[in-house]
Design an enzyme around this catalytic site. Structure first.
Site, PDB file in Angstrom:
ATOM      1  N   LYS A  76       1.085   7.862   3.484  1.00 43.24           N
ATOM      2  CA  LYS A  76       0.778   6.448   3.636  1.00 43.24           C
ATOM      3  C   LYS A  76      -0.085   6.186   5.118  1.00 43.24           C
ATOM      4  O   LYS A  76      -0.254   4.765   5.449  1.00 43.24           O
ATOM      5  CB  LYS A  76       1.980   5.181   3.732  1.00 43.24           C
ATOM      6  CG  LYS A  76       3.000   5.087   1.848  1.00 43.24           C
ATOM      7  CD  LYS A  76       3.912   3.866   2.109  1.00 43.24           C
ATOM      8  CE  LYS A  76       5.035   4.620   1.271  1.00 43.24           C
ATOM      9  NZ  LYS A  76       6.093   3.526   1.526  1.00 43.24           N
TER      10      LYS A  76
ATOM     11  N   ARG B  91       1.506  -9.485   6.982  1.00 41.65           N
ATOM     12  CA  ARG B  91       2.918  -9.599   7.130  1.00 41.65           C
ATOM     13  C   ARG B  91       2.941  -9.617   8.715  1.00 41.65           C
ATOM     14  O   ARG B  91       4.386  -9.063   8.524  1.00 41.65           O
ATOM     15  CB  ARG B  91       3.862  -9.695   5.996  1.00 41.65           C
ATOM     16  CG  ARG B  91       3.580 -10.022   4.733  1.00 41.65           C
ATOM     17  CD  ARG B  91       4.778  -9.920   4.105  1.00 41.65           C
ATOM     18  NE  ARG B  91       5.858  -9.512   3.759  1.00 41.65           N
ATOM     19  CZ  ARG B  91       6.802  -9.542   3.071  1.00 41.65           C
ATOM     20  NH1 ARG B  91       5.802  -8.851   1.937  1.00 41.65           N
ATOM     21  NH2 ARG B  91       7.805  -9.627   3.120  1.00 41.65           N
TER      22      ARG B  91
ATOM     23  N   HIS C 237      -6.365 -12.531   8.019  1.00 38.39           N
ATOM     24  CA  HIS C 237      -5.132 -11.849   8.572  1.00 38.39           C
ATOM     25  C   HIS C 237      -5.796 -10.579   9.681  1.00 38.39           C
ATOM     26  O   HIS C 237      -5.515 -10.227   9.676  1.00 38.39           O
ATOM     27  CB  HIS C 237      -3.878 -12.159   7.964  1.00 38.39           C
ATOM     28  CG  HIS C 237      -3.639 -13.144   7.255  1.00 38.39           C
ATOM     29  ND1 HIS C 237      -2.951 -14.620   8.234  1.00 38.39           N
ATOM     30  CD2 HIS C 237      -4.013 -13.548   5.985  1.00 38.39           C
ATOM     31  CE1 HIS C 237      -2.859 -15.025   6.426  1.00 38.39           C
ATOM     32  NE2 HIS C 237      -3.495 -14.498   5.534  1.00 38.39           N
TER      33      HIS C 237
ATOM     34  N   PRO D   7       0.585  -0.973  -0.238  1.00 38.13           N
ATOM     35  CA  PRO D   7       0.040   0.321   0.088  1.00 38.13           C
ATOM     36  C   PRO D   7       0.780   1.550   0.418  1.00 38.13           C
ATOM     37  O   PRO D   7       2.072   1.438   0.547  1.00 38.13           O
ATOM     38  CB  PRO D   7      -0.885  -0.386   1.513  1.00 38.13           C
ATOM     39  CG  PRO D   7      -0.835  -1.531   1.960  1.00 38.13           C
ATOM     40  CD  PRO D   7       0.539  -1.765   1.475  1.00 38.13           C
ATOM     41  N   GLU D   8       0.379   1.945  -1.020  1.00 37.20           N
ATOM     42  CA  GLU D   8       1.116   3.668  -1.113  1.00 37.20           C
ATOM     43  C   GLU D   8      -0.361   3.590  -1.014  1.00 37.20           C
ATOM     44  O   GLU D   8      -0.898   3.720  -0.813  1.00 37.20           O
ATOM     45  CB  GLU D   8       1.855   3.361  -2.128  1.00 37.20           C
ATOM     46  CG  GLU D   8       3.204   2.798  -2.361  1.00 37.20           C
ATOM     47  CD  GLU D   8       4.231   2.615  -3.634  1.00 37.20           C
ATOM     48  OE1 GLU D   8       3.937   3.652  -4.559  1.00 37.20           O
ATOM     49  OE2 GLU D   8       5.008   1.323  -3.979  1.00 37.20           O
TER      50      GLU D   8
ATOM     51  N   ARG E  71      20.371  16.937  -3.832  1.00 34.50           N
ATOM     52  CA  ARG E  71      20.202  15.928  -3.484  1.00 34.50           C
ATOM     53  C   ARG E  71      20.928  14.761  -4.205  1.00 34.50           C
ATOM     54  O   ARG E  71      20.846  15.029  -6.048  1.00 34.50           O
ATOM     55  CB  ARG E  71      19.176  15.052  -2.896  1.00 34.50           C
ATOM     56  CG  ARG E  71      18.218  15.742  -2.501  1.00 34.50           C
ATOM     57  CD  ARG E  71      16.722  14.986  -2.081  1.00 34.50           C
ATOM     58  NE  ARG E  71      16.603  15.263  -1.130  1.00 34.50           N
ATOM     59  CZ  ARG E  71      16.411  13.742  -0.429  1.00 34.50           C
ATOM     60  NH1 ARG E  71      16.411  12.809  -0.699  1.00 34.50           N
ATOM     61  NH2 ARG E  71      15.975  14.096   0.612  1.00 34.50           N
TER      62      ARG E  71
ATOM     63  N   ARG F 287      16.160  -2.549  -3.049  1.00 31.90           N
ATOM     64  CA  ARG F 287      14.736  -2.949  -3.655  1.00 31.90           C
ATOM     65  C   ARG F 287      15.225  -3.276  -5.323  1.00 31.90           C
ATOM     66  O   ARG F 287      15.438  -2.701  -6.127  1.00 31.90           O
ATOM     67  CB  ARG F 287      14.022  -1.756  -3.383  1.00 31.90           C
ATOM     68  CG  ARG F 287      13.567  -0.814  -2.143  1.00 31.90           C
ATOM     69  CD  ARG F 287      13.315  -2.104  -1.474  1.00 31.90           C
ATOM     70  NE  ARG F 287      11.958  -1.846  -1.634  1.00 31.90           N
ATOM     71  CZ  ARG F 287      10.453  -1.496  -0.926  1.00 31.90           C
ATOM     72  NH1 ARG F 287      11.188   0.063  -0.473  1.00 31.90           N
ATOM     73  NH2 ARG F 287       9.342  -2.085  -1.747  1.00 31.90           N
TER      74      ARG F 287
END
Ligand code: ZN
Length: 264
Positions: free
Chosen positions: A59, A112, A93, A2-3, A152, A251
């Site tokens: 989020k 999870r 769950h 979920p974002e 950056r 990632r």
């Protein structure tokens, strides 16, 4: 995972189903998801009260409880909400379940156990304490966006995913935004010229908006999205070239080397 778009869809779902009904019972099925509060405290703060309204930052989903503070929900890697009456619709769950006086209940499912349930007096306090950046969709104008990214050294993908810079974007949507803007994820943020940053800013808004309109359901995403072509050797929906998998900050990301020119 979920974002921002997923959490916004959860927020609207909660608004459409669960507001203004008395909470009759609070079942905490697994206390590992509780952050900074006990099962008993949470039960006390919710029992016999109503969910009044919601807010979202990045989020994080915040739910105002009448005459009390805000419940904070974070969905980790696999969380979602479900509202139902019949136990046959209960997800597998469930970590928290609120039973309402109308016979329905709202479940927070988190397989999870990487999600979080917390409690805050006000969302603004949490945002400040956690040093979260502005919400990617709600309070980020182009000037702020440019300031946050300029100078950056990090890759643009890492910068977009840094919740302390901009809140809400994770692995999947950073890939999607960069694909739509035709920018390589490993390009250094500081090397992007203003016109590229403008393209990126517009892609960010467009991707997040479109994803919310599709209820964050990948099967409903428009054909020009990369998301359904995530996989080594899959076809790029724009140029037909071969999608490549890359590793960045631990990632896996996906890129079309034809559309997204690798940095020198
Ligand atoms: Zn391509």
């Amino acid at each position: 995972l979920p974002e921002l778009p997923d959490v916004e869809v959860f927020r609207r779902y909660l608004n459409a189903t669960s507001l203004h009904q008395k909470v009759q019972a609070v079942h905490v099925k697994h206390s590992r998801v509780l952050k900074g509060l006990t099962r008993r405290t949470l039960q006390k703060r919710l029992s016999s009260r109503e969910l009044e309204k919601t807010a979202r930052h990045g989020k994080h989903l915040f739910v105002k409880v009448t005459g009390n503070g805000w419940l904070r929900l974070h969905f980790g890697m696999s969380g979602f909400l479900r509202y139902y009456k019949n136990r046959s619709r209960q997800p597998e769950h469930v970590r928290l379940r609120l039973d309402f006086s109308n016979g329905y209940c709202l479940a927070y499912d988190n397989q999870r156990l990487l999600g979080q349930i917390g409690w805050v007096p006000r969302p603004e306090k949490f945002i400040k304490d956690e040093n979260l950046g502005p919400d990617a969709l709600e309070d980020l104008d182009f000037e702020k966006f440019r300031q946050l990214l300029s100078g950056r050294k990090a890759s643009i993908k890492s910068a977009l995913m840094d919740q302390n810079a901009i809140a809400g974007i994770g692995n999947i949507y950073s890939d999607e935004i960069l694909f739509q803007a035709k920018i390589h994820p490993k390009a250094a943020a500081k090397n992007l010229v203003k016109s590229k940053l403008k393209t990126l800013y517009e892609a960010l808004h467009q991707v997040l908006q479109e994803a919310i309109e599709c209820r964050a359901d990948p099967e409903k995403f428009p054909g020009h999205f990369l998301v359904s072509h995530r996989g080594e050797g899959k076809r790029c929906p724009r140029c037909g070239g071969s999608i490549k998998k890359i590793k960045l900050a631990g990632r896996s990301g996906y890129v079309c080397p034809g559309c997204q020119k690798p940095p020198d």
